[in-house]
Design a protein around this motif. Structure first.
Motif, PDB file in Angstrom:
ATOM      1  N   LYS A 194      -6.575  10.466  11.558  1.00 30.41           N
ATOM      2  CA  LYS A 194      -6.104   9.103  11.844  1.00 30.41           C
ATOM      3  C   LYS A 194      -5.800   8.945  13.331  1.00 30.41           C
ATOM      4  O   LYS A 194      -6.067   7.901  13.918  1.00 30.41           O
ATOM      5  CB  LYS A 194      -4.843   8.785  11.033  1.00 30.41           C
ATOM      6  CG  LYS A 194      -5.082   8.597   9.562  1.00 30.41           C
ATOM      7  CD  LYS A 194      -5.771   7.283   9.265  1.00 30.41           C
ATOM      8  CE  LYS A 194      -6.304   7.278   7.844  1.00 30.41           C
ATOM      9  NZ  LYS A 194      -7.317   6.266   7.626  1.00 30.41           N
ATOM     10  N   GLY A 217       0.806  -1.216   0.000  1.00 28.90           N
ATOM     11  CA  GLY A 217       0.000   0.000   0.000  1.00 28.90           C
ATOM     12  C   GLY A 217       0.836   1.261   0.000  1.00 28.90           C
ATOM     13  O   GLY A 217       0.335   2.337   0.294  1.00 28.90           O
ATOM     14  N   GLY A 218       2.124   1.137  -0.307  1.00 27.88           N
ATOM     15  CA  GLY A 218       3.011   2.297  -0.290  1.00 27.88           C
ATOM     16  C   GLY A 218       4.009   2.238   0.861  1.00 27.88           C
ATOM     17  O   GLY A 218       5.032   2.911   0.831  1.00 27.88           O
ATOM     18  N   GLU A 256       5.998  -0.025   1.461  1.00 33.12           N
ATOM     19  CA  GLU A 256       7.247  -0.597   0.954  1.00 33.12           C
ATOM     20  C   GLU A 256       8.244   0.480   0.521  1.00 33.12           C
ATOM     21  O   GLU A 256       9.446   0.227   0.450  1.00 33.12           O
ATOM     22  CB  GLU A 256       6.962  -1.581  -0.199  1.00 33.12           C
ATOM     23  CG  GLU A 256       6.504  -0.940  -1.516  1.00 33.12           C
ATOM     24  CD  GLU A 256       5.004  -0.646  -1.551  1.00 33.12           C
ATOM     25  OE1 GLU A 256       4.364  -0.710  -0.490  1.00 33.12           O
ATOM     26  OE2 GLU A 256       4.488  -0.348  -2.645  1.00 33.12           O
ATOM     27  N   LEU A 257       7.715   1.675   0.244  1.00 36.78           N
ATOM     28  CA  LEU A 257       8.610   2.756  -0.192  1.00 36.78           C
ATOM     29  C   LEU A 257       9.605   3.140   0.898  1.00 36.78           C
ATOM     30  O   LEU A 257      10.658   3.694   0.619  1.00 36.78           O
ATOM     31  CB  LEU A 257       7.796   3.983  -0.607  1.00 36.78           C
ATOM     32  CG  LEU A 257       6.820   3.759  -1.770  1.00 36.78           C
ATOM     33  CD1 LEU A 257       5.937   4.980  -1.980  1.00 36.78           C
ATOM     34  CD2 LEU A 257       7.581   3.417  -3.049  1.00 36.78           C
ATOM     35  N   SER A 317      -0.007   2.035  -5.654  1.00 38.67           N
ATOM     36  CA  SER A 317       0.082   2.965  -4.543  1.00 38.67           C
ATOM     37  C   SER A 317       1.446   3.609  -4.469  1.00 38.67           C
ATOM     38  O   SER A 317       2.453   2.941  -4.359  1.00 38.67           O
ATOM     39  CB  SER A 317      -0.187   2.243  -3.229  1.00 38.67           C
ATOM     40  OG  SER A 317       0.634   1.109  -3.132  1.00 38.67           O
ATOM     41  N   ASP A 334      -8.893   3.273  -3.970  1.00 37.22           N
ATOM     42  CA  ASP A 334     -10.305   3.643  -3.904  1.00 37.22           C
ATOM     43  C   ASP A 334     -11.010   3.394  -5.230  1.00 37.22           C
ATOM     44  O   ASP A 334     -12.073   2.786  -5.265  1.00 37.22           O
ATOM     45  CB  ASP A 334     -10.456   5.118  -3.506  1.00 37.22           C
ATOM     46  CG  ASP A 334      -9.818   5.398  -2.151  1.00 37.22           C
ATOM     47  OD1 ASP A 334     -10.091   4.636  -1.208  1.00 37.22           O
ATOM     48  OD2 ASP A 334      -9.046   6.359  -2.043  1.00 37.22           O
ATOM     49  N   LEU A 361      -2.188  -0.439   8.468  1.00 34.92           N
ATOM     50  CA  LEU A 361      -2.917  -1.623   8.923  1.00 34.92           C
ATOM     51  C   LEU A 361      -1.938  -2.772   9.132  1.00 34.92           C
ATOM     52  O   LEU A 361      -0.975  -2.910   8.390  1.00 34.92           O
ATOM     53  CB  LEU A 361      -3.947  -2.050   7.887  1.00 34.92           C
ATOM     54  CG  LEU A 361      -4.955  -0.976   7.449  1.00 34.92           C
ATOM     55  CD1 LEU A 361      -5.910  -1.559   6.416  1.00 34.92           C
ATOM     56  CD2 LEU A 361      -5.722  -0.451   8.655  1.00 34.92           C
ATOM     57  N   ARG A 369       2.304   3.857  12.990  1.00 36.26           N
ATOM     58  CA  ARG A 369       1.638   5.133  12.781  1.00 36.26           C
ATOM     59  C   ARG A 369       0.170   4.862  12.447  1.00 36.26           C
ATOM     60  O   ARG A 369      -0.131   3.952  11.670  1.00 36.26           O
ATOM     61  CB  ARG A 369       2.318   5.813  11.608  1.00 36.26           C
ATOM     62  CG  ARG A 369       1.789   7.169  11.325  1.00 36.26           C
ATOM     63  CD  ARG A 369       2.560   7.774  10.180  1.00 36.26           C
ATOM     64  NE  ARG A 369       1.991   9.084   9.921  1.00 36.26           N
ATOM     65  CZ  ARG A 369       1.944   9.633   8.713  1.00 36.26           C
ATOM     66  NH1 ARG A 369       2.437   9.003   7.676  1.00 36.26           N
ATOM     67  NH2 ARG A 369       1.414  10.818   8.556  1.00 36.26           N
ATOM     68  N   PRO A 370      -0.762   5.636  13.034  1.00 38.61           N
ATOM     69  CA  PRO A 370      -2.169   5.425  12.671  1.00 38.61           C
ATOM     70  C   PRO A 370      -2.348   5.537  11.158  1.00 38.61           C
ATOM     71  O   PRO A 370      -1.771   6.425  10.544  1.00 38.61           O
ATOM     72  CB  PRO A 370      -2.892   6.575  13.384  1.00 38.61           C
ATOM     73  CG  PRO A 370      -2.019   6.930  14.540  1.00 38.61           C
ATOM     74  CD  PRO A 370      -0.605   6.688  14.055  1.00 38.61           C
ATOM     75  N   GLY A 371      -3.119   4.617  10.586  1.00 41.02           N
ATOM     76  CA  GLY A 371      -3.271   4.624   9.132  1.00 41.02           C
ATOM     77  C   GLY A 371      -2.470   3.507   8.486  1.00 41.02           C
ATOM     78  O   GLY A 371      -2.606   3.249   7.303  1.00 41.02           O
ATOM     79  N   ILE A 403       0.188  -2.657   5.833  1.00 45.30           N
ATOM     80  CA  ILE A 403      -0.325  -1.970   4.642  1.00 45.30           C
ATOM     81  C   ILE A 403      -0.621  -0.522   4.976  1.00 45.30           C
ATOM     82  O   ILE A 403      -1.373  -0.239   5.895  1.00 45.30           O
ATOM     83  CB  ILE A 403      -1.642  -2.605   4.130  1.00 45.30           C
ATOM     84  CG1 ILE A 403      -1.542  -4.126   4.080  1.00 45.30           C
ATOM     85  CG2 ILE A 403      -1.988  -2.067   2.748  1.00 45.30           C
ATOM     86  CD1 ILE A 403      -2.869  -4.781   3.762  1.00 45.30           C
ATOM     87  N   SER A 404      -0.043   0.365   4.201  1.00 43.17           N
ATOM     88  CA  SER A 404      -0.323   1.783   4.414  1.00 43.17           C
ATOM     89  C   SER A 404      -1.646   2.137   3.759  1.00 43.17           C
ATOM     90  O   SER A 404      -1.957   1.692   2.656  1.00 43.17           O
ATOM     91  CB  SER A 404       0.794   2.619   3.803  1.00 43.17           C
ATOM     92  OG  SER A 404       0.432   3.974   3.842  1.00 43.17           O
ATOM     93  N   THR A 405      -2.451   2.935   4.454  1.00 44.23           N
ATOM     94  CA  THR A 405      -3.680   3.442   3.828  1.00 44.23           C
ATOM     95  C   THR A 405      -3.482   4.916   3.507  1.00 44.23           C
ATOM     96  O   THR A 405      -4.402   5.595   3.097  1.00 44.23           O
ATOM     97  CB  THR A 405      -4.878   3.338   4.787  1.00 44.23           C
ATOM     98  OG1 THR A 405      -4.652   4.193   5.909  1.00 44.23           O
ATOM     99  CG2 THR A 405      -5.083   1.923   5.279  1.00 44.23           C
ATOM    100  N   LEU A 406      -2.262   5.383   3.710  1.00 43.83           N
ATOM    101  CA  LEU A 406      -2.028   6.818   3.631  1.00 43.83           C
ATOM    102  C   LEU A 406      -1.615   7.282   2.246  1.00 43.83           C
ATOM    103  O   LEU A 406      -1.446   8.460   2.009  1.00 43.83           O
ATOM    104  CB  LEU A 406      -0.940   7.215   4.643  1.00 43.83           C
ATOM    105  CG  LEU A 406      -1.277   6.827   6.086  1.00 43.83           C
ATOM    106  CD1 LEU A 406      -0.063   6.921   6.971  1.00 43.83           C
ATOM    107  CD2 LEU A 406      -2.382   7.725   6.597  1.00 43.83           C
ATOM    108  N   HIS A 407      -1.453   6.357   1.341  1.00 48.16           N
ATOM    109  CA  HIS A 407      -1.025   6.737   0.004  1.00 48.16           C
ATOM    110  C   HIS A 407      -2.195   6.846  -0.943  1.00 48.16           C
ATOM    111  O   HIS A 407      -3.190   6.188  -0.781  1.00 48.16           O
ATOM    112  CB  HIS A 407       0.021   5.755  -0.517  1.00 48.16           C
ATOM    113  CG  HIS A 407       1.301   5.872   0.236  1.00 48.16           C
ATOM    114  ND1 HIS A 407       1.474   5.287   1.458  1.00 48.16           N
ATOM    115  CD2 HIS A 407       2.436   6.557  -0.035  1.00 48.16           C
ATOM    116  CE1 HIS A 407       2.698   5.590   1.904  1.00 48.16           C
ATOM    117  NE2 HIS A 407       3.289   6.359   1.023  1.00 48.16           N
ATOM    118  N   GLY A 408      -2.007   7.651  -1.931  1.00 45.05           N
ATOM    119  CA  GLY A 408      -3.048   8.069  -2.870  1.00 45.05           C
ATOM    120  C   GLY A 408      -4.032   7.003  -3.297  1.00 45.05           C
ATOM    121  O   GLY A 408      -3.697   5.841  -3.431  1.00 45.05           O
ATOM    122  N   GLY A 409      -5.247   7.437  -3.511  1.00 47.19           N
ATOM    123  CA  GLY A 409      -6.302   6.489  -3.894  1.00 47.19           C
ATOM    124  C   GLY A 409      -6.832   6.850  -5.264  1.00 47.19           C
ATOM    125  O   GLY A 409      -7.744   6.238  -5.743  1.00 47.19           O
TER     126      GLY A 409
END
Ligand SMILES: [Zn+2]
Ligand SMILES: [Zn+2]
Ligand SMILES: [Zn+2]
Lengths: 101, 419
Positions: free
Chosen positions: B326, A13-14, A16-17, B307, B138, A68, A64-66, A95-101
């Motif tokens: 968050k 989800g990013g 890995e960067l 991502s 999304d 998973l 960090r929050p965000g 898994i990051s949820t913080l990267h662009g969607g």
């Protein structure tokens, strides 16, 4: 003494960067006096794998929050989160949820 | 033998080589709530004071009876799905706190999107619907769920994917590859409109002129119009976007912080009606879906998404709003929905001045000024005055429209770019 354990780590989800773009890591956690839990794993990751901007991965002694966390394909919130004791061959996914969607 | 002199309880624990163990029963899931320790056999849990069982922790091994002994091995029992009570739970839903298995979660997630669509009457039978597809999580989940629900509930929609190519080397190339794979996977037609064909400028070229500081102004304004223009080319009736609950909550916060009453009123709306020529109605079927669930849906379904950070998008302000939300969510998971509800329920006192929506004199797109934002930005780029569209320069619109020359002082102010 707890024996060393081999676990499988995956970043996605990013997230890995922050690890040179490498998604999968097979790692062996060294033998230590007490069993490994997720809290200690986060410290170990920070010292041994994390390449840049630790503030984007950890906050305090948790992730960090965000971000998973899945332990053996289940939400870590069901597994005791930081207190979960790692077993040999466990699979831990961040898994990051913080990267662009 | 020594054991013969030991107390019966200990004898019982050591017989047949069974090591001692302690059961810790928690009334809530996830080892929370009141807990009860049971060391011996118990036939009736109520007698032991246990009213309900949410999770069970088994402590075993030689040190189990000594509290706090770190040698104790903790075996977390898998939590069962609270819906089917058969399979192992795979996640804890932030919205409800329920623990669900993968299949029950997929079903619940899809049904909630369906309920959102039905309750807000987002679509009509026979409509052509463009799904704004960026290749990110999304829009990938949106495309997957829209395709599935269209078939499951016979919406009768003609779906297609609509993508914008901003012309960002590396970033957009990869994400567009993902969209192209999505097109194959979901068997949906795909239309890509590029900034270059629409405006004559790629984002790379824009950044060269305006610097990294202000580029998101361009990115956002141009993308909005690009989707509309693409939708019109495809004769699409409606555009649906992948905005999720977290995005909406973030936008509510940002509009509160900026005191932008007009946007604050609009941003929680699940759909916009056509606001004039050149603007296609939009809707957000994932408006009530949490980001966590979208990401886990994509992960468990092994959906193919892209991502990375937009290399030109530091957008610090949104970043702070995001981090703040968050943090709130980690303390109270319902925060996201709570913020959305707050935004939805705000009412604006009569007499508060709202900008009047008109149309752009040059291109006909909606605008509260004589020139729309995107025409002003373009004019600035084409004249080598990139700051024209950044900040407030409404007074100059008349001059631009009538092609009057700007004064030297005006030009100087608009040229300077800080990187
Ligand atoms: Zn289930
Ligand atoms: Zn941008
Ligand atoms: Zn215009």
């Amino acid at each position: 003494m707890a024996a060393p354990i081999a676990i499988h780590l995956e970043f996605g989800g990013g997230a890995e960067l922050l690890f040179d773009g490498v998604k999968e890591h097979h790692v062996t956690l060294p033998s230590q006096s007490e069993p490994w839990d997720v809290k200690q794993l986060l410290v170990w990751i920070q010292q041994n794998l994390l390449k840049e901007r630790p503030e984007l991965f950890v906050q305090g002694d948790s992730v960090r929050p965000g971000i998973l966390v899945l332990i053996n394909d289940a939400d870590w919130e069901l597994m005791g989160e930081l207190d979960y004791q790692l077993q040999d061959q466990d699979n831990v996914v961040f898994i990051s949820t913080l990267h662009g969607g | 033998m020594a054991t013969e002199h030991q107390k019966p309880a200990t004898q019982q624990q050591q017989q047949a080589g069974v090591s001692s163990f302690t059961l810790v029963i928690y009334e809530q899931e996830n080892f929370q709530g009141r807990c009860h320790e049971l060391t011996g056999p118990s036939n009736n849990l109520q007698e032991a004071g246990v009213e309900k069982v949410g999770s069970i922790l088994v402590l075993c091994g030689p040190g189990a009876k000594k509290p706090g002994n770190l040698q104790t091995q903790r075996l977390a029992m898998p939590v069962l799905c609270s819906s089917c009570a058969e399979k192992r739970a795979a996640l804890k839903r932030p919205k409800t706190g329920h623990s669900l298995c993968k299949d029950c979660f997929f079903w619940a997630f899809e049904e909630e999107v369906h309920q959102t669509i039905v309750a807000a009457k987002l679509f009509k039978h026979g409509e052509i619907v463009g799904i704004a597809a960026s290749g990110g999580k999304d829009s990938t989940v949106l495309a997957h769920v829209m395709k599935l629900l269209n078939e499951r509930y016979d919406y009768g929609l003609e779906l297609m994917l609509l993508s914008v190519d901003e012309g960002i080397t590396g970033y957009r190339d990869d994400s567009l590859e993902t969209v192209k794979r999505n097109q194959q996977q979901y068997e949906l037609p795909l239309k890509i409109v590029s900034y270059e064909e629409l405006y004559g400028w790629t984002m790379d070229a824009i950044v060269k002129q305006v610097g990294l500081k202000n580029n998101c102004t361009f990115c956002g304004v141009f993308r909005r119009q690009a989707l509309d223009r693409g939708a019109i080319m495809l004769k699409v009736d409606k555009i649906c976007t992948g905005h999720n609950a977290d995005d909406v909550a973030e936008t509510v916060l940002m509009n509160v912080l900026r005191g932008d009453i007009a946007r604050l009123r609009r941003c929680t709306a699940i759909s916009t009606s056509s606001e004039g020529d050149g603007v296609v109605p939009r809707c957000k079927p994932l408006k009530y879906a949490y980001e966590k669930e979208i990401v886990l849906y994509a992960y468990f379904k092994k959906l193919d998404y892209f991502s990375t950070e937009c290399i030109y998008s530091p957008n610090a302000y949104r970043g702070y709003a995001r981090t703040f939300l968050k943090d709130l969510e980690s303390v109270r998971p319902s925060s996201i929905i709570d913020v959305i509800h707050s935004g939805e329920n705000l009412s604006v006192r009569d007499g508060v001045k709202m900008p009047v929506q008109g149309t752009c004199n040059r291109c006909g797109y909606i605008s509260s000024q004589a020139l729309c934002k995107s025409c002003v930005l373009l004019e600035g780029l084409n004249r080598g005055l990139p700051k024209l569209g950044i900040g407030k320069h409404h007074r100059l619109h008349g001059k631009i429209l009538s092609q009057q020359p700007l004064t030297e002082k005006e030009e100087r102010k608009l040229k300077a770019v800080d990187f």
